[in-house]
Scaffold this active site. Structure first.
Site, PDB file in Angstrom:
ATOM      1  N   GLY A  42       0.834  -1.206   0.000  1.00 55.20           N
ATOM      2  CA  GLY A  42       0.000   0.000   0.000  1.00 55.20           C
ATOM      3  C   GLY A  42       0.864   1.248   0.000  1.00 55.20           C
ATOM      4  O   GLY A  42       2.037   1.204   0.367  1.00 55.20           O
ATOM      5  N   TYR A 149      -0.780 -17.941  -1.274  1.00 53.20           N
ATOM      6  CA  TYR A 149      -1.907 -17.016  -1.442  1.00 53.20           C
ATOM      7  C   TYR A 149      -3.230 -17.794  -1.505  1.00 53.20           C
ATOM      8  O   TYR A 149      -4.143 -17.535  -0.727  1.00 53.20           O
ATOM      9  CB  TYR A 149      -1.697 -16.217  -2.723  1.00 53.20           C
ATOM     10  CG  TYR A 149      -2.753 -15.168  -2.990  1.00 53.20           C
ATOM     11  CD1 TYR A 149      -2.830 -14.010  -2.216  1.00 53.20           C
ATOM     12  CD2 TYR A 149      -3.664 -15.314  -4.039  1.00 53.20           C
ATOM     13  CE1 TYR A 149      -3.796 -13.030  -2.474  1.00 53.20           C
ATOM     14  CE2 TYR A 149      -4.621 -14.344  -4.296  1.00 53.20           C
ATOM     15  CZ  TYR A 149      -4.686 -13.208  -3.519  1.00 53.20           C
ATOM     16  OH  TYR A 149      -5.642 -12.249  -3.778  1.00 53.20           O
TER      17      TYR A 149
HETATM   18  N1  LIG Z   1      -7.145  -6.513  -7.125  1.00 56.52           N
HETATM   19  C1  LIG Z   1      -7.660  -7.677  -7.442  1.00 56.52           C
HETATM   20  O1  LIG Z   1      -7.909  -7.938  -8.621  1.00 56.52           O
HETATM   21  C2  LIG Z   1      -7.979  -8.702  -6.372  1.00 56.52           C
HETATM   22  C3  LIG Z   1      -8.474  -9.949  -6.789  1.00 56.52           C
HETATM   23  C4  LIG Z   1      -8.769 -10.888  -5.823  1.00 56.52           C
HETATM   24  C5  LIG Z   1      -8.627 -10.600  -4.484  1.00 56.52           C
HETATM   25  N2  LIG Z   1      -8.147  -9.384  -4.104  1.00 56.52           N
HETATM   26  C6  LIG Z   1      -7.997  -9.159  -2.652  1.00 56.52           C
HETATM   27  O2  LIG Z   1      -8.361  -7.838  -2.312  1.00 56.52           O
HETATM   28  C7  LIG Z   1      -7.513  -7.352  -1.287  1.00 56.52           C
HETATM   29  C8  LIG Z   1      -6.879  -6.041  -1.726  1.00 56.52           C
HETATM   30  O3  LIG Z   1      -6.126  -6.259  -2.905  1.00 56.52           O
HETATM   31  P1  LIG Z   1      -5.431  -5.081  -3.715  1.00 56.52           P
HETATM   32  O4  LIG Z   1      -5.538  -5.399  -5.151  1.00 56.52           O
HETATM   33  O5  LIG Z   1      -5.925  -3.785  -3.224  1.00 56.52           O
HETATM   34  O6  LIG Z   1      -3.909  -5.320  -3.292  1.00 56.52           O
HETATM   35  P2  LIG Z   1      -2.856  -4.316  -2.654  1.00 56.52           P
HETATM   36  O7  LIG Z   1      -1.569  -5.061  -2.536  1.00 56.52           O
HETATM   37  O8  LIG Z   1      -2.853  -3.026  -3.389  1.00 56.52           O
HETATM   38  O9  LIG Z   1      -3.475  -4.064  -1.223  1.00 56.52           O
HETATM   39  C9  LIG Z   1      -3.249  -4.885  -0.117  1.00 56.52           C
HETATM   40  C10 LIG Z   1      -2.995  -3.985   1.069  1.00 56.52           C
HETATM   41  O10 LIG Z   1      -2.786  -4.786   2.229  1.00 56.52           O
HETATM   42  C11 LIG Z   1      -1.645  -4.289   2.919  1.00 56.52           C
HETATM   43  N3  LIG Z   1      -1.074  -5.394   3.685  1.00 56.52           N
HETATM   44  C12 LIG Z   1      -0.450  -6.502   3.220  1.00 56.52           C
HETATM   45  N4  LIG Z   1      -0.078  -7.293   4.233  1.00 56.52           N
HETATM   46  C13 LIG Z   1      -0.489  -6.680   5.373  1.00 56.52           C
HETATM   47  C14 LIG Z   1      -0.384  -6.986   6.746  1.00 56.52           C
HETATM   48  N5  LIG Z   1       0.202  -8.113   7.162  1.00 56.52           N
HETATM   49  N6  LIG Z   1      -0.906  -6.117   7.646  1.00 56.52           N
HETATM   50  C15 LIG Z   1      -1.492  -4.962   7.249  1.00 56.52           C
HETATM   51  N7  LIG Z   1      -1.621  -4.613   5.958  1.00 56.52           N
HETATM   52  C16 LIG Z   1      -1.123  -5.462   5.038  1.00 56.52           C
HETATM   53  C17 LIG Z   1      -0.732  -3.757   1.837  1.00 56.52           C
HETATM   54  O11 LIG Z   1       0.245  -2.849   2.300  1.00 56.52           O
HETATM   55  C18 LIG Z   1      -1.741  -3.125   0.892  1.00 56.52           C
HETATM   56  O12 LIG Z   1      -2.035  -1.801   1.248  1.00 56.52           O
HETATM   57  C19 LIG Z   1      -6.480  -8.440  -1.005  1.00 56.52           C
HETATM   58  O13 LIG Z   1      -6.877  -9.165   0.138  1.00 56.52           O
HETATM   59  C20 LIG Z   1      -6.546  -9.314  -2.231  1.00 56.52           C
HETATM   60  O14 LIG Z   1      -6.233 -10.650  -1.933  1.00 56.52           O
HETATM   61  C21 LIG Z   1      -7.806  -8.435  -5.023  1.00 56.52           C
END
Ligand SMILES: NC(=O)c1ccc[n+]([C@@H]2O[C@H](COP(=O)([O-])OP(=O)(O)OC[C@H]3O[C@@H](n4cnc5c(N)ncnc54)[C@H](O)[C@@H]3O)[C@@H](O)[C@H]2O)c1
Length: 316
Positions: A42, A149
Site C-alpha cells: 500500500g 496465497y
Molecule cells: N485486485 C484484485 O484484482 C484482487 C483480486 C482478488 C482478491 N483481491 C484481494 O483484495 C484485497 C486487496 O487487494 P489489492 O488489489 O488492493 O492489493 P494491494 O496489494 O494493493 O493491497 C493490499 C494492502 O494490504 C496491505 N497489507 C499486506 N499485508 C499486510 C499486513 N500483514 N498487515 C497490514 N496490511 C497489510 C498492503 O500494504 C496493501 O495496502 C487483497 O486481500 C486481495 O487478496 C484483489
C-alpha cells in the site's frame, strides 16, 4: 449507536489499490473510516486525498498482530494480491491471511462487529468448470508457488465460516475476480498495469503463453459498489459471493485494446507461461445479482481509458 452518529468502520489494507477506493466510498457514505495498513504494497499517496477529511484516520499496523478498536464494521483486505508481492515472502503471506483473519475475527466477536473478507477467485485454483459458481470447490495445488496465497485465502474463508457457525458471528465473504483501475501498483506484474505501462513506454508487450488464455476484468468502481452491497445486505446471506465482470477477453484482445487506447507503437512478444497459471477464469455472478441486484456497469474500454490516464500521470 446514538441516533444521528456515524457508523465506524475499520478497513485493513486500506492504503492498497482496492482499500483506498473502499475508504473513499465509505467516507462518501458518511462512515467514519479507520484505515489500517503495514504499507507492504500500500502507498500513503493512495489515501493522501482522503486525509483532509476529519472522519478519516490512517494507522500503521500489521494484521498478524492483534489490534483493537471500537467499530461497527470491519472490511479485511490486508494481503498482497499479486504474485510478485505474495511470493516475495510466502510465509508472511500465509500468516497475513490466516493470523490476520483470526485476529480480526476475534476482534469482531469481542466488539460485535460485522466482518467482511476480501477473498479471491484464486480459491478456485485452475478451475475445471466455467464459469465458476460459488458452489465449485476449486482445484488448487497445495504445495505450488501460488499456494501461499490460494491456500491462505482458502483457510481464511474456513475461519470466517467456522466463526459464523461456532459463535454466530455475522460475516460476509466476497470472492474477487481480476479488478483494475487507478491506484494499482505500477510494478506488481498484474496484466492490466503491465500492458499499460509497456504501451505508454512504447516497449514490447509481454504475453505469457500464446495469449489465448482468458480473464475477465472488473473496473474498480463496480467492485467497490459490490463490496458495500455485500456488507450492507441486512439478510443472513454470508456468501461467498463472486464479484467480478463476467465478460471474457483473451490476453491478445486486452493487449490490442491497450495499444489502441494508449496510442502506442508497442509490439507483442511471447514468453513461457508461469507455473500453475490458470487458463480461464470467469465469474458466475448470478448469486450477487439475485441477492442484492449488483451488476458491473463499466465497459472495458472506459475503464482502461481511466487507468491509462492514471498511469500517464505516474509516468510524467
Ligand atoms: N485486485 C484484485 O484484482 C484482487 C483480486 C482478488 C482478491 N483481491 C484481494 O483484495 C484485497 C486487496 O487487494 P489489492 O488489489 O488492493 O492489493 P494491494 O496489494 O494493493 O493491497 C493490499 C494492502 O494490504 C496491505 N497489507 C499486506 N499485508 C499486510 C499486513 N500483514 N498487515 C497490514 N496490511 C497489510 C498492503 O500494504 C496493501 O495496502 C487483497 O486481500 C486481495 O487478496 C484483489
Amino acid at each position: 449507536m446514538p441516533k444521528g452518529s456515524r457508523k465506524r468502520v475499520l478497513v485493513t489494507g486500506g492504503a492498497g489499490f482496492l482499500g483506498s477506493h473502499l475508504c473513499a466510498a465509505l467516507l462518501k457514505k458518511n462512515y467514519e473510516v479507520l484505515c489500517l495498513d503495514n504499507f507492504f504494497t500500500g502507498k500513503k499517496d493512495n489515501v493522501l486525498p482522503l486525509t483532509s477529511n476529519p472522519y478519516f484516520e490512517v494507522l500503521r499496523h500489521d494484521v498478524t498482530e492483534p489490534y483493537s478498536a471500537e467499530v461497527d464494521e470491519i472490511y479485511n483486505l490486508a494481503c498482497p494480491a499479486s504474485p510478485v508481492h505474495y511470493q516475495f515472502d510466502p510465509v508472511q503471506t500465509v500468516k497475513t491471511s490466516v493470523h490476520g483473519a483470526i485476529n480480526l475475527l476475534d476482534l469482531a466477536l469481542r466488539i460485535k462487529a460485522r466482518v467482511f473478507q476480501a477473498s479471491t477467485s484464486e480459491v478456485y485454483g485452475d478451475p475445471e468448470v466455467h464459469p465458476q459458481q460459488e458452489t465449485y470447490w476449486g482445484k488448487v495445488n497445495p504445495i505450488g508457488v501460488r499456494a501461499c496465497y490460494d491456500e491462505g485465502k482458502r483457510c481464511a474463508e474456513t475461519l470466517f465460516f467456522d466463526f459464523h457457525r461456532q459463535y454466530g458471528l455475522p460475516i460476509k465473504v466476497a470472492r474477487i475476480f481480476n479488478t483494475y483501475g487507478p491506484n494499482m501498483s505500477p510494478n506488481d506484474g498484474r496484466v492490466v498495469s503491465n500492458f499499460i505501462i509497456q504501451a505508454l513506454k512504447n516497449e514490447d508487450i509481454t504475453i505469457f503463453g500464446d495469449g489465448s488464455q482468458t480473464r475477465s476484468f472488473c473496473y474498480v468502481s463496480d467492485l467497490i459498489a459490490g463490496f458495500t452491497a455485500v456488507m450492507e445486505n441486512s439478510g443472513d446471506a454470508t456468501g461467498p459471493f463472486n464479484l467480478g465482470n463476467p465478460e471474457e477477453f483473451t490476453m491478445l484482445e486486452l493487449a490490442e485494446k491497450v495499444i489502441t487506447l494508449a496510442n502506442s507503437k508497442s509490439r507483442l512478444v511471447f514468453l513461457p507461461l508461469p507455473a500453475d497459471d490458470p487458463h480461464r477464469r470467469k465469474p458466475d455472478i448470478t448469486l450477487a445479482q439475485k441477492t442484492f441486484q449488483w451488476t458491473p456497469k463499466v465497459k472495458l474500454e472506459d475503464g482502461l481509458k481511466e487507468t491509462i490516464k492514471y498511469f500517464m500521470g505516474l509516468l510524467s
